[in-house]
Design a protein around this motif. Sequence first.
Motif, PDB file in Angstrom:
ATOM      1  N   ASP A 103       0.855  -1.187   0.000  1.00  0.00           N
ATOM      2  CA  ASP A 103       0.000   0.000   0.000  1.00  0.00           C
ATOM      3  C   ASP A 103       0.890   1.237   0.000  1.00  0.00           C
ATOM      4  N   ILE A 104       0.780   2.071  -1.046  1.00  0.00           N
ATOM      5  CA  ILE A 104       1.660   3.239  -1.159  1.00  0.00           C
ATOM      6  C   ILE A 104       0.841   4.519  -1.297  1.00  0.00           C
ATOM      7  N   GLU A 105       1.414   5.619  -0.848  1.00  0.00           N
ATOM      8  CA  GLU A 105       0.764   6.926  -0.967  1.00  0.00           C
ATOM      9  C   GLU A 105       1.524   7.839  -1.927  1.00  0.00           C
ATOM     10  N   ASN A 106       2.829   7.644  -2.039  1.00  0.00           N
ATOM     11  CA  ASN A 106       3.658   8.499  -2.878  1.00  0.00           C
ATOM     12  C   ASN A 106       4.470   7.607  -3.816  1.00  0.00           C
ATOM     13  N   LYS A 107       4.113   7.639  -5.102  1.00  0.00           N
ATOM     14  CA  LYS A 107       4.791   6.753  -6.054  1.00  0.00           C
ATOM     15  C   LYS A 107       6.259   7.137  -6.253  1.00  0.00           C
ATOM     16  N   ASN A 108       6.578   8.424  -6.151  1.00  0.00           N
ATOM     17  CA  ASN A 108       7.968   8.841  -6.335  1.00  0.00           C
ATOM     18  C   ASN A 108       8.884   8.195  -5.295  1.00  0.00           C
TER      19      ASN A 108
ATOM     20  N   GLU B 158       7.433  16.352  -9.681  1.00  0.00           N
ATOM     21  CA  GLU B 158       7.271  17.061  -8.405  1.00  0.00           C
ATOM     22  C   GLU B 158       6.596  18.421  -8.576  1.00  0.00           C
ATOM     23  N   ILE B 159       5.524  18.407  -9.340  1.00  0.00           N
ATOM     24  CA  ILE B 159       4.683  19.596  -9.511  1.00  0.00           C
ATOM     25  C   ILE B 159       3.315  19.282  -8.917  1.00  0.00           C
TER      26      ILE B 159
ATOM     27  N   GLY C 188      -8.424   9.718 -18.979  1.00  0.00           N
ATOM     28  CA  GLY C 188      -7.093   9.221 -19.299  1.00  0.00           C
ATOM     29  C   GLY C 188      -6.087  10.348 -19.442  1.00  0.00           C
ATOM     30  N   TYR C 189      -6.481  11.430 -20.144  1.00  0.00           N
ATOM     31  CA  TYR C 189      -5.574  12.576 -20.276  1.00  0.00           C
ATOM     32  C   TYR C 189      -5.261  13.177 -18.913  1.00  0.00           C
TER      33      TYR C 189
ATOM     34  N   GLY D 215      -1.523  14.073 -14.516  1.00  0.00           N
ATOM     35  CA  GLY D 215      -1.307  14.086 -13.073  1.00  0.00           C
ATOM     36  C   GLY D 215      -0.129  13.216 -12.674  1.00  0.00           C
ATOM     37  N   ASP D 216      -0.006  12.044 -13.267  1.00  0.00           N
ATOM     38  CA  ASP D 216       1.082  11.138 -12.916  1.00  0.00           C
ATOM     39  C   ASP D 216       2.427  11.691 -13.355  1.00  0.00           C
ATOM     40  N   LEU D 217       2.491  12.264 -14.558  1.00  0.00           N
ATOM     41  CA  LEU D 217       3.748  12.836 -15.025  1.00  0.00           C
ATOM     42  C   LEU D 217       4.150  14.036 -14.171  1.00  0.00           C
TER      43      LEU D 217
END
Length: 621
Positions: free
Chosen positions: A242-247, A355-356, A342-343, A348-350
Amino acid sequence: MEKRKAFEISSFECKVLDIDYLIEHIEDFDISGIDFDLEMQVGSSIVAFADIEHPIVYTEGFFFNKTLVICKEYYYQNKDKCDRLIVEICKKTKNQSLYLRKREMVNDNALDAIVENQNITEINLGSVDDVFELDVATYKKLKGTHIETIDTKGVCPELKDNFDTIIGYNHTRNLIGYNTYDTLSKAGILYVTQEVSDEEIYNFKFLREGASVTIKFENCHRVVEILNRLKELGRTGKITIDIENKNVFNNYLFSHINEIPNMQNVMVDFLGNDHDLLSYLKYEKRLIDLVRPAMNLSPFERYLYAYNVTKQFKEYKESEENKQKARDLYQILDNEFMVCVGYSKLLGDLLDKLEIGNFEHGVSVEIGLDDIPIDATIIPDFIENKKTKKVHEVKIEDAGHSRRKVHLVDPKYGIDGYYIADPTWDNDLQNDAYNFALMTIDEYVGTDRYNYFNMGGHSELFFVHSIEEFYQKLNILLDKNSNRTVLNFIDSLYIEFCSLDKEFAVVLKDKYPLIGTYKNRDMSKEEIQNILLDIGEHIVERSNNIVTGRQFKEGIRVLYENCYGLEQQDIDSKLEETMEFNKKRNDKAFPRRYKIDKYGNEMVVMNAVNKFGLDNEMTLK
């Protein structure tokens, strides 16, 4: 601190005894525990139960009931006689439980006496302050007798994995977190919510076969070691990370890439979306590769790069067979389908990877007026469909649409604001379109022919020009949503800030520790008023700071020079072509809008903003 004698305090019910008398009359005393130099703090006093002048004390009071206390100095001076006393107690006590609280008391003679006494079924050896580790010899001596439980504060290494019911310590000690052997051996699921030690990783062997495991990565960073241990044990139950921050997780995961076991039963759960670990690794690497060229750019340039990748990823296309094909972040990487969700998810993921700060922004978009000409000043009753050429009645209709809210700060370009991004509406594979890339609140309102006051959430609180308008809109939302309170709106705003503007969220949390917690109701009215003022002023300061065409031009030039491989001689002409395209498109996209205000009045509002008209840049700044 004052020192007092327990036998001088009547409520302690202590008796000072002669050792010879006690040995001769042991059966007259109901002794269940033996201790040395017992003391306790009562108020501002230290109460001692025995001393060299009164070496043997028996207490029947509330504190240490049925306990014999021996002065330790006296014990060593009279060791043989004291050991004989302890053996006699072990032989003749009528209690089921017997406590020998010091290691010196535990010897073969005492143990033989315990075995001889059929009354005793449970023995407690040692204490927290004087740990007795159960050894193999003691275990074998008591195993198979009438003794049912041996409670100690430790066991020797040879008994560490022995979970015979007679060994109390092994059944009560925590093996993984707060989980004991009994809970692990019966658990259907194990939650790992704190960091684990080497011993705890070893103890996964005691987890019930087939049990599932959920690891909270933010609290436990030894995920790969746990996975390897579970694979070594041959465990096939579902494992969820279970993760909250993918980075943060990705940095950890890719730094251990050669240590990750090949397991089919491992899932990664990010905000409720499950993907198997191997797929997660594959797709996350592809997404990271998409933005890798922009890693060293400034925030505005990084944003433009991610926006371009997203809006030019593929043409808008719905999948009638399976809607998720056009919406799921990983599925859109492998097929021809992509719609607004999808867009928005891809952008959002990118942006997360760059880190924006950003946050999903769902809206209702008016679709009933799509065929009305751009230059119309009134709403007709009937209109012709552009594609079918059929005439139809104009009806007010709306549809769900997904955009992205963005917090962009870039000192290089003088940018600091909250913006709305709509890569769907800039989806153009032949041209660099930026008309909906960073919309201020005024530009955002100008994108919709009909702009309804959004009553369903807190987003209207971002579309304000003054603190007075912030409070006015909050009061309208409270009036229209009788099931929501001021605290509800504060919490939802705080949750958004945690993704959109992390630094401000930290400021709020430091200043108001109860915000975002179930104890927020304990905040005073003054605190609540101050929170609203802080949030309102913060939003007002950032919600209408336009990013001009000149700023876009400067940022795009950097991309052309550093990321897109354009020859130097081609950059200027390509820039002029891009800016001219956006200027013309801007004129069509933002000419005027139809608006219904909160009183139901209909009006036409001209949109004077033209950020790609470079000749009026000075007035915009």
